[in-house]
Design a protein around this motif. Structure first.
Motif, PDB file in Angstrom:
ATOM      1  N   ASN A  78       0.821  -1.218   0.000  1.00  0.00           N
ATOM      2  CA  ASN A  78       0.000   0.000   0.000  1.00  0.00           C
ATOM      3  C   ASN A  78       0.850   1.261   0.000  1.00  0.00           C
ATOM      4  O   ASN A  78       0.389   2.316  -0.452  1.00  0.00           O
ATOM      5  CB  ASN A  78      -0.956  -0.003   1.193  1.00  0.00           C
ATOM      6  N   PHE A  79       2.086   1.196   0.494  1.00  0.00           N
ATOM      7  CA  PHE A  79       3.001   2.324   0.348  1.00  0.00           C
ATOM      8  C   PHE A  79       3.357   2.506  -1.122  1.00  0.00           C
ATOM      9  O   PHE A  79       3.368   3.639  -1.642  1.00  0.00           O
ATOM     10  CB  PHE A  79       4.262   2.107   1.180  1.00  0.00           C
ATOM     11  N   ALA A  80       3.663   1.392  -1.802  1.00  0.00           N
ATOM     12  CA  ALA A  80       4.001   1.471  -3.223  1.00  0.00           C
ATOM     13  C   ALA A  80       2.814   1.968  -4.048  1.00  0.00           C
ATOM     14  O   ALA A  80       2.986   2.730  -5.014  1.00  0.00           O
ATOM     15  CB  ALA A  80       4.440   0.096  -3.724  1.00  0.00           C
ATOM     16  N   ARG A  81       1.600   1.584  -3.653  1.00  0.00           N
ATOM     17  CA  ARG A  81       0.404   2.019  -4.397  1.00  0.00           C
ATOM     18  C   ARG A  81       0.226   3.526  -4.328  1.00  0.00           C
ATOM     19  O   ARG A  81      -0.364   4.134  -5.231  1.00  0.00           O
ATOM     20  CB  ARG A  81      -0.839   1.333  -3.826  1.00  0.00           C
ATOM     21  N   ALA A  82       0.730   4.141  -3.274  1.00  0.00           N
ATOM     22  CA  ALA A  82       0.574   5.583  -3.114  1.00  0.00           C
ATOM     23  C   ALA A  82       1.504   6.379  -4.014  1.00  0.00           C
ATOM     24  O   ALA A  82       1.257   7.577  -4.267  1.00  0.00           O
ATOM     25  CB  ALA A  82       0.816   5.975  -1.653  1.00  0.00           C
ATOM     26  N   ILE A  83       2.570   5.754  -4.514  1.00  0.00           N
ATOM     27  CA  ILE A  83       3.550   6.497  -5.316  1.00  0.00           C
ATOM     28  C   ILE A  83       3.696   5.961  -6.733  1.00  0.00           C
ATOM     29  O   ILE A  83       4.417   6.537  -7.540  1.00  0.00           O
ATOM     30  CB  ILE A  83       4.931   6.492  -4.626  1.00  0.00           C
ATOM     31  N   MET A  84       3.012   4.854  -7.062  1.00  0.00           N
ATOM     32  CA  MET A  84       3.148   4.283  -8.401  1.00  0.00           C
ATOM     33  C   MET A  84       1.970   3.359  -8.706  1.00  0.00           C
ATOM     34  O   MET A  84       1.182   3.031  -7.810  1.00  0.00           O
ATOM     35  CB  MET A  84       4.465   3.482  -8.505  1.00  0.00           C
ATOM     36  N   ASN A  85       1.861   2.969  -9.959  1.00  0.00           N
ATOM     37  CA  ASN A  85       0.829   2.022 -10.385  1.00  0.00           C
ATOM     38  C   ASN A  85       1.342   0.602 -10.176  1.00  0.00           C
ATOM     39  O   ASN A  85       2.346   0.207 -10.768  1.00  0.00           O
ATOM     40  CB  ASN A  85       0.478   2.252 -11.858  1.00  0.00           C
ATOM     41  N   VAL A  86       0.687  -0.147  -9.325  1.00  0.00           N
ATOM     42  CA  VAL A  86       1.152  -1.506  -9.019  1.00  0.00           C
ATOM     43  C   VAL A  86       0.433  -2.562  -9.853  1.00  0.00           C
ATOM     44  O   VAL A  86       0.695  -3.757  -9.715  1.00  0.00           O
ATOM     45  CB  VAL A  86       0.974  -1.823  -7.518  1.00  0.00           C
ATOM     46  N   GLU A  87      -0.501  -2.148 -10.717  1.00  0.00           N
ATOM     47  CA  GLU A  87      -1.205  -3.105 -11.564  1.00  0.00           C
ATOM     48  C   GLU A  87      -0.326  -3.515 -12.745  1.00  0.00           C
ATOM     49  O   GLU A  87       0.405  -2.702 -13.311  1.00  0.00           O
ATOM     50  CB  GLU A  87      -2.508  -2.492 -12.083  1.00  0.00           C
ATOM     51  N   ASP A  88      -0.428  -4.800 -13.114  1.00  0.00           N
ATOM     52  CA  ASP A  88       0.216  -5.327 -14.334  1.00  0.00           C
ATOM     53  C   ASP A  88       1.717  -5.073 -14.368  1.00  0.00           C
ATOM     54  O   ASP A  88       2.290  -4.718 -15.408  1.00  0.00           O
ATOM     55  CB  ASP A  88      -0.440  -4.728 -15.589  1.00  0.00           C
ATOM     56  N   GLN A  89       2.370  -5.255 -13.239  1.00  0.00           N
ATOM     57  CA  GLN A  89       3.827  -5.117 -13.180  1.00  0.00           C
ATOM     58  C   GLN A  89       4.488  -6.370 -13.745  1.00  0.00           C
ATOM     59  O   GLN A  89       4.054  -7.495 -13.492  1.00  0.00           O
ATOM     60  CB  GLN A  89       4.272  -4.906 -11.730  1.00  0.00           C
ATOM     61  N   ASN A  90       5.537  -6.175 -14.520  1.00  0.00           N
ATOM     62  CA  ASN A  90       6.264  -7.320 -15.072  1.00  0.00           C
ATOM     63  C   ASN A  90       6.839  -8.178 -13.946  1.00  0.00           C
ATOM     64  O   ASN A  90       7.448  -7.667 -13.016  1.00  0.00           O
ATOM     65  CB  ASN A  90       7.406  -6.848 -15.981  1.00  0.00           C
ATOM     66  N   GLY A  91       6.640  -9.491 -14.066  1.00  0.00           N
ATOM     67  CA  GLY A  91       7.172 -10.409 -13.071  1.00  0.00           C
ATOM     68  C   GLY A  91       6.367 -10.480 -11.796  1.00  0.00           C
ATOM     69  O   GLY A  91       6.819 -11.083 -10.813  1.00  0.00           O
ATOM     70  N   ALA A  92       5.186  -9.884 -11.772  1.00  0.00           N
ATOM     71  CA  ALA A  92       4.350  -9.941 -10.572  1.00  0.00           C
ATOM     72  C   ALA A  92       3.903 -11.379 -10.311  1.00  0.00           C
ATOM     73  O   ALA A  92       3.787 -12.192 -11.239  1.00  0.00           O
ATOM     74  CB  ALA A  92       3.134  -9.037 -10.732  1.00  0.00           C
ATOM     75  N   PHE A  93       3.667 -11.688  -9.045  1.00  0.00           N
ATOM     76  CA  PHE A  93       3.230 -13.041  -8.696  1.00  0.00           C
ATOM     77  C   PHE A  93       2.360 -12.996  -7.449  1.00  0.00           C
ATOM     78  O   PHE A  93       2.434 -12.060  -6.649  1.00  0.00           O
ATOM     79  CB  PHE A  93       4.437 -13.961  -8.472  1.00  0.00           C
TER      80      PHE A  93
END
Length: 415
Positions: free
Chosen positions: A218-233
């Motif tokens: 949720n910290f990362a969501r506040a500063i960037m788009n976390v959807e459809d990140q390469n290598g997400a799992f």
């Protein structure tokens, strides 16, 4: 009692063979020593490498399923490679929907890795691996913390600017200072270090927690788009009373429903588990072990011929003695066992020297190798067993010839 008597005499004859013609014996034993050294070195390295790799793989979790875009090992040829690349990455929204619907998972988390520059004052580290993750990541991986703590549920939920870093990052950013409570800057935002992972070093599957920084999703969501990140799992751990296959079946059904796949449509995601890697490792190390056995086998074959040569010479030199023994009532099996055990003792001496050389080399060079190499009791038993077998094979024909000698002819030829 007869057996131990024969064994004692055979051992004495073997030692006599070693001392009477030292050069001949050393050259003959050298083959067995080199052969055992070669094959046990290969077995030791392969076993140690396998043990290290399996230990690294076991960190992935035997009760964990990974929902990813790509299958491990290429999917066994089920699809063409380009079809995998057309699949969507697991998304944060996929994770949220799974979290609300699943009933078989004990822990579920979403994560992805990215490379960012980290700064602390004048110190900076470029291309550091930053892992935004949801709260259950630590429960699934269960890394040891050297200092500090992991995020609290409230910190994960609120997206607090906190981080847990690896020991290499701690050293690079803070030197000898205690990093707990100090700030790290990433993408212009400050984060407070609340924990440091215990130093582990890079595993043989490429994972290196020493160079990771883990931050709340949720910290990362506040500063960037976390959807459809390469290598997400997405990682899912089974409940204690649930079979892995049951969780996989549920996850497959839920993912197909979430992605609105038609009944006849293929999955556009992969469910990976440790058994996929373990099966490949079984095949790989089976091939490597067989290749090592062949390489060592040729060396041992040469050593076997050398031992056979010693035994033929020994029979010829002791023909008179054999004749006297048989004239005094020694049975054929007594003579056969006497020479056969002598051959085995000689091979065991050569094999023991080969094992000793492996052990000494590991003491000298082992600490400089990236993974732990250990001469296990299994390897020692293998070496001695192979030596004994070579002794039986090499010594049987000379022993059989000795046991079939006519006592009268033997005494005459010896005289």
């Amino acid at each position: 009692m007869i057996f131990f008597r024969i064994l004692k005499e055979s051992f004495n004859f073997a030692i006599h063979a070693l001392t009477v013609n030292k050069l001949r014996t050393i050259l003959s034993l050298l083959g067995v020593t080199i052969g055992i050294f070669t094959i046990i070195s290969v077995f030791t390295i392969v076993d140690s490498l396998e043990r290290s790799i399996r230990s690294s793989v076991s960190e992935l979790g035997s009760n964990v399923v990974y929902i990813q875009k790509m299958p491990w090992g290429g999917g066994g040829g089920e699809y063409k490679w380009w079809q995998y690349f057309q699949r969507p990455e697991p998304s944060y929204s996929d994770f949220e929907k799974l979290e609300n619907r699943t009933t078989t998972t004990k822990a579920l988390c979403y994560a992805f890795a990215m490379n960012k520059t980290l700064k602390n004052g004048l110190n900076s580290i470029e291309n550091a691996t930053v892992l935004p993750t949801t709260h259950d990541y630590y429960e699934i991986w269960n890394y040891d913390l050297g200092e500090g703590r992991y995020f609290s549920p409230q910190e994960s939920k609120s997206g607090a600017p906190v981080a847990v870093i690896g020991s290499a990052l701690a050293e690079g950013l803070f030197g000898s200072q205690n990093p707990i409570g100090k700030d790290v800057k990433m993408m212009g935002r400050k984060m407070r270090v609340i924990g440091v992972f215990e130093k582990q070093g890079q595993s043989l599957v490429g994972q290196n927690i020493d160079e990771f920084m883990v931050v709340p999703m949720n910290f990362a969501r506040a500063i960037m788009n976390v959807e459809d990140q390469n290598g997400a799992f997405i990682m899912a751990m089974t409940k204690d009373n649930v079979e892995l296959v049951a969780m996989k079946d549920e996850l497959r059904g839920l993912m197909r429903s979430i992605r609105k796949l038609k009944p006849k449509a293929d999955d556009n995601f992969a469910l990976n588990e440790m058994s996929l890697i373990s099966g490949g490792l079984d095949v790989l190390f089976g091939i490597v072990g067989a290749a090592g056995a062949v390489i060592g086998g040729f060396s041992i074959l040469v050593g076997g011929f050398g031992i056979a040569n010693i035994m033929f010479v020994s029979v010829r030199e002791r023909t008179n003695q054999i004749g006297i023994q048989k004239s005094l009532g020694a049975k054929n099996y007594f003579i056969l066992l006497q020479f056969l055990l002598e051959s085995i003792v000689l091979c065991l001496i050569g094999g023991s020297l080969g094992i000793l050389i492996v052990y000494l080399l590991l003491l000298i060079f082992g600490p400089s190798i990236d993974f732990d190499i250990m001469l296990s009791p299994k390897n020692v038993i293998q070496g001695l067993s192979i030596s004994a077998v070579i002794g039986v094979i090499s010594g049987f024909i000379p022993a059989y010839i000795a046991s079939r000698l006519d006592p009268v002819e033997a005494i005459r030829s010896g005289g």
